[in-house]
Design a protein around this motif. Structure first.
Motif, short mmCIF file in Angstrom:
data_model
loop_
_atom_site.label_atom_id
_atom_site.label_comp_id
_atom_site.label_asym_id
_atom_site.label_seq_id
_atom_site.Cartn_x
_atom_site.Cartn_y
_atom_site.Cartn_z
N GLN A 149 9.42 58.58 41.66
CA GLN A 149 10.27 59.63 42.23
C GLN A 149 11.66 59.68 41.58
O GLN A 149 12.11 60.75 41.19
CB GLN A 149 10.41 59.44 43.73
CG GLN A 149 11.14 60.58 44.40
CD GLN A 149 11.27 60.41 45.89
OE1 GLN A 149 12.12 59.66 46.36
NE2 GLN A 149 10.40 61.08 46.63
N SER A 160 14.11 69.03 42.86
CA SER A 160 14.22 67.82 43.68
C SER A 160 13.53 67.94 45.04
O SER A 160 12.89 66.98 45.49
CB SER A 160 15.68 67.41 43.86
OG SER A 160 16.41 68.42 44.52
N LYS A 164 10.54 65.33 45.98
CA LYS A 164 10.65 64.40 47.12
C LYS A 164 9.44 64.51 48.05
O LYS A 164 9.02 63.51 48.65
CB LYS A 164 11.94 64.66 47.90
CG LYS A 164 13.18 64.20 47.16
CD LYS A 164 14.44 64.56 47.93
CE LYS A 164 15.68 64.19 47.15
NZ LYS A 164 16.92 64.64 47.82
#
Length: 168
Positions: A149, A160, A164
Motif C-alpha cells: 500500500q 490514494s 487504500k
C-alpha cells in the motif's frame, strides 16, 4: 431457473481461496512451453504458452492491487457487474466494467496490459461475479507481485482513496 448463488458456483467449480481475494481454480495450463529466450525481458524461466482460471468475487471481497509480467484477459461469465481497475505505466486509472449490459457500458472482456497494477470489486449493488482470466505467456507465481500500500500511495497519490480500499 432462478439465479445461481455464489456458493453454488464455488462448490460446482471446486473453487479455492485466492491470495489476492476471492475464489479461483486453474482450469487450463498449456502443455507447450515458451523458452526463456523467446520471452520479453523480466521473465525468470520458461513459461507455458497460456493459462486460464475461473475467478469469483462476492460483495464483501475484492481482488487486491497486483501486477504480473503477462497480459491478462478477463472474461465475464455470470452474476453481477465487476469493475476491474487498472493503473497504466503513465499512472492513468482505467475502469473496466465487466458484465452483460452494454447499455451500462459493460463488456464481456477486458485486457490488462503486462506490468500494469490492477484490482477488482463488484459494481455497487452486486452480489457476486463469476469471471475467467486468461494469461499469456502463462501465469507463474514468480511473475506475481502483490502491491504494498505505501509504495503504491507514493507512486500514485492521485488514486490514494482507491488504493487504500483495494490493498491488503
Amino acid at each position: 431457473m432462478s439465479k445461481r448463488t455464489a456458493e453454488y458456483w464455488i462448490s460446482k467449480l471446486q473453487l479455492a481461496t485466492h491470495i489476492e481475494g476471492g475464489a479461483f481454480r486453474e482450469i487450463y495450463r498449456s502443455p507447450v512451453l515458451a523458452p526463456l529466450s523467446a520471452l520479453p525481458g523480466g521473465f525468470g524461466g520458461d513459461r507455458n504458452f497460456c493459462t486460464s482460471i475461473y475467478f469469483l468475487l462476492q460483495q464483501h471481497q475484492f481482488s487486491a492491487f497486483h501486477k504480473i509480467k503477462s497480459d491478462e484477459v478477463w472474461h465475464f461469465y455470470y452474476g453481477d457487474a465487476l469493475i476491474v481497475y487498472e493503473i497504466d505505466q503513465q499512472g492513468q486509472l482505467i475502469e473496466h466494467r465487466l458484465g452483460c449490459d452494454p447499455e451500462n457500458n459493460e463488456t464481456f472482456q477486458c485486457v490488462i496490459a503486462a506490468g500494469n497494477w490492477f484490482a477488482a470489486r463488484l459494481a455497487p449493488g452486486g452480489e457476486y461475479a463469476l469471471v475467467g482470466c486468461t494469461v499469456s505467456p502463462g501465469f507463474d507465481f514468480a511473475d506475481f507481485e502483490l502491491a504494498k500500500q505505501e509504495e503504491l500511495l507514493t507512486t500514485y497519490p492521485d488514486h490514494s482513496e482507491l488504493i487504500k480500499k483495494m490493498t491488503i
